[in-house]
Design an enzyme around this catalytic site. Structure first.
Site, short mmCIF file in Angstrom:
data_model
loop_
_atom_site.label_atom_id
_atom_site.label_comp_id
_atom_site.label_asym_id
_atom_site.label_seq_id
_atom_site.Cartn_x
_atom_site.Cartn_y
_atom_site.Cartn_z
CG ASP A 70 -32.13 -30.61 -29.45
OD1 ASP A 70 -31.82 -29.36 -29.73
OD2 ASP A 70 -32.90 -31.44 -29.81
CG ASP A 71 -29.03 -33.47 -25.81
OD1 ASP A 71 -30.23 -33.12 -25.66
OD2 ASP A 71 -28.71 -34.47 -26.26
CG HIS A 91 -33.74 -30.35 -25.03
ND1 HIS A 91 -34.58 -30.58 -26.15
CD2 HIS A 91 -32.88 -31.12 -25.17
CE1 HIS A 91 -34.34 -31.75 -26.50
NE2 HIS A 91 -33.14 -32.13 -26.16
CG HIS A 125 -33.11 -35.50 -23.17
ND1 HIS A 125 -33.67 -36.54 -23.83
CD2 HIS A 125 -32.77 -34.54 -24.01
CE1 HIS A 125 -33.23 -36.41 -25.14
NE2 HIS A 125 -32.74 -35.25 -25.33
CG HIS A 151 -27.57 -33.75 -30.35
ND1 HIS A 151 -27.97 -34.39 -31.43
CD2 HIS A 151 -28.60 -33.97 -29.44
CE1 HIS A 151 -29.28 -34.80 -31.44
NE2 HIS A 151 -29.49 -34.66 -30.21
#
Length: 239
Positions: free
Chosen positions: A64-65, A115, A119, A206
């Site tokens: 993620d991210d 995503h 966020h 991540h």
């Protein structure tokens, strides 16, 4: 005359017995042949089934991210070296300036998901804002890859009720949270995975930390040695 009749009846009776006995013998022989024939076939079939290799247990690594300008390329290098495909859930604001990285993720066979742009916690904003966050990111991904993402990883695992009715995407959650962003410790990440991983696990990581990249490679090497196959999340979900 009576003697002849009794004699004839006796002879006829003996003949019937002979025919019956012969018939039973023929049936018996046929039965033995069929049993042996089909018994061998069954044995061969079972034997051939036993020789077929069982499918290995599958797991999915998800990140993620990203994309992260410093660590995503290192992660992609290691994945390519190990011939592993993973799933990347990208933040819209991190795509800007990293378009080539997004293109590389796609070209190397990884799954690209959404995503949100900033966020955000989707269930704490309005439907309109949630839709904007998602669509803005999907459009960014489409501009680079030519494909709209099908999967979304809701930040914090919080999915807004009925949001899929206005945003036609599949939310993807996880069952192994490595907490890599929190510990930034390879050993702790590995301990979590060792305790919690199982067949069809979706592992949350991540790609914005050096320790996460190192831990990911350790996870791949360990689980591969245990017989696991790494796949993208779409292969674990029913579509």
């Amino acid at each position: 005359m009576m003697n002849v009749a009794f004699f004839a009846m006796g002879a006829f009776s003996d003949m019937k017995r002979s025919v019956c006995i012969s018939g039973i013998l023929v049936l018996g022989i046929c039965f033995c042949f069929l049993c042996r024939y089909f018994g061998d076939k069954t044995t061969c079939s079972v034997s051939s089934q036993n020789t077929e290799e069982e499918e290995p247990p599958k797991v999915a690594l998800t990140f993620d991210d990203g994309p992260n300008r410093e660590y995503t390329p290192k992660l992609l290098d290691g994945l390519k070296e190990r011939n592993i495909q993973a799933s990347f859930f990208l933040m819209g604001k991190n795509i800007e300036g990293n378009e080539k990285l997004v293109q590389r993720i796609q070209e190397e066979g990884h799954l690209i998901g959404n995503h949100t742009y900033n966020h955000v916690c989707l269930n704490q904003i309005s439907d309109r804002q949630a839709k904007e966050e998602i669509e803005k990111t999907s459009n960014k991904i489409y501009e680079i890859t030519g494909e709209y993402p099908v999967f979304i990883r809701p930040p914090f695992g919080e999915w807004k009720k009925d949001l899929e009715l206005s945003v036609p995407m599949f939310p993807v959650f996880w069952d192994v949270d490595t907490l890599d962003w929190k510990s930034k410790n390879v050993s702790q990440v590995l301990r979590i995975v060792d305790r919690q991983v199982h067949e069809d696990s979706i592992i949350l990581m991540h790609d914005g930390y050096e320790t996460s990249v190192k831990a990911a490679f350790e996870i791949i090497d360990r689980l591969s040695a245990e017989g696991y196959e790494f796949v993208t999340v779409d292969r674990l979900l029913i579509l």
